[in-house]
Scaffold this motif. Sequence first.
Motif, PDB file in Angstrom:
ATOM      1  N   UNK A 209     -35.689  42.389  98.378  1.00  0.00           N
ATOM      2  CA  UNK A 209     -36.444  43.322  99.223  1.00  0.00           C
ATOM      3  C   UNK A 209     -37.897  42.874  99.340  1.00  0.00           C
ATOM      4  N   UNK A 210     -38.473  43.080 100.508  1.00  0.00           N
ATOM      5  CA  UNK A 210     -39.888  42.728 100.700  1.00  0.00           C
ATOM      6  C   UNK A 210     -40.799  43.948 100.539  1.00  0.00           C
ATOM      7  N   UNK A 211     -40.246  45.069 100.101  1.00  0.00           N
ATOM      8  CA  UNK A 211     -41.036  46.280  99.877  1.00  0.00           C
ATOM      9  C   UNK A 211     -41.946  46.092  98.666  1.00  0.00           C
ATOM     10  N   UNK A 212     -43.219  46.455  98.844  1.00  0.00           N
ATOM     11  CA  UNK A 212     -44.183  46.392  97.753  1.00  0.00           C
ATOM     12  C   UNK A 212     -44.973  47.700  97.748  1.00  0.00           C
ATOM     13  N   UNK A 213     -44.860  48.439  96.682  1.00  0.00           N
ATOM     14  CA  UNK A 213     -45.573  49.702  96.558  1.00  0.00           C
ATOM     15  C   UNK A 213     -47.079  49.492  96.687  1.00  0.00           C
ATOM     16  N   UNK A 214     -47.573  48.363  96.204  1.00  0.00           N
ATOM     17  CA  UNK A 214     -48.995  48.046  96.269  1.00  0.00           C
ATOM     18  C   UNK A 214     -49.541  47.982  97.685  1.00  0.00           C
ATOM     19  N   UNK A 215     -48.678  47.756  98.676  1.00  0.00           N
ATOM     20  CA  UNK A 215     -49.133  47.726 100.065  1.00  0.00           C
ATOM     21  C   UNK A 215     -49.653  49.083 100.524  1.00  0.00           C
TER      22      UNK A 215
ATOM     23  N   UNK B 156     -38.677  52.539  97.479  1.00  0.00           N
ATOM     24  CA  UNK B 156     -38.995  52.020  96.149  1.00  0.00           C
ATOM     25  C   UNK B 156     -37.708  51.828  95.338  1.00  0.00           C
ATOM     26  N   UNK B 157     -36.837  52.842  95.311  1.00  0.00           N
ATOM     27  CA  UNK B 157     -35.551  52.744  94.601  1.00  0.00           C
ATOM     28  C   UNK B 157     -34.750  51.542  95.091  1.00  0.00           C
ATOM     29  N   UNK B 158     -34.659  51.413  96.420  1.00  0.00           N
ATOM     30  CA  UNK B 158     -33.889  50.309  97.001  1.00  0.00           C
ATOM     31  C   UNK B 158     -34.471  48.962  96.594  1.00  0.00           C
ATOM     32  N   UNK B 159     -35.776  48.857  96.551  1.00  0.00           N
ATOM     33  CA  UNK B 159     -36.402  47.577  96.182  1.00  0.00           C
ATOM     34  C   UNK B 159     -36.148  47.231  94.717  1.00  0.00           C
TER      35      UNK B 159
END
Length: 169
Positions: free
Chosen positions: A138-144, A129-132
């Motif tokens: 970034x393709x990171x999504x907490x919602x996933x 999360x921090x990195x995103x």
Amino acid sequence: MTSSQFPSISSKLVTKNRECKQNQPQINKQVFWKLFRKHYPEFLITDENHQIIFSIFRYFLLQPDFNEFGIIKNKATLEKGLLIYGDYGVGKTTLFDAIHKIGRIILEHTRSTQLWFPRISTVHLLTRYYESQRDKTSNFKLGNYYHGKLYLDDLGKEDKAYNREEIIG
């Protein structure tokens, strides 16, 4: 896994409709047990921990009697997730790693997702999360991580995001 302070269980609302999909056969306890004993012969089930372990196994096997021993601390239902908590070193991660591995084996052989769940440590989740937040590509999504089954390991070890946001909560 012989500690008298084996983890406690609480049923938490996490996901709706945990029933097996109509096109997926339900994994029976004999198949699960055979795989568990084959891959984890050293795993000790004792008088101290058997009620908790078998309750968790029955939960994942979608057995209506999963709370036969009455150890779930609130209204137990297969429509909720589980919060397993206990002291450090009592075997929570070991147990869920075993279920996760067996779930992967069953998924590969039957395509049944009944025992399959993604897993991530809360510390790793927060790091991603921090990195995103720093890297807008970034393709990171907490919602996933909001839907379906999810195994969060080491809950409580993570810091608050930026010392103010409770991301996991």
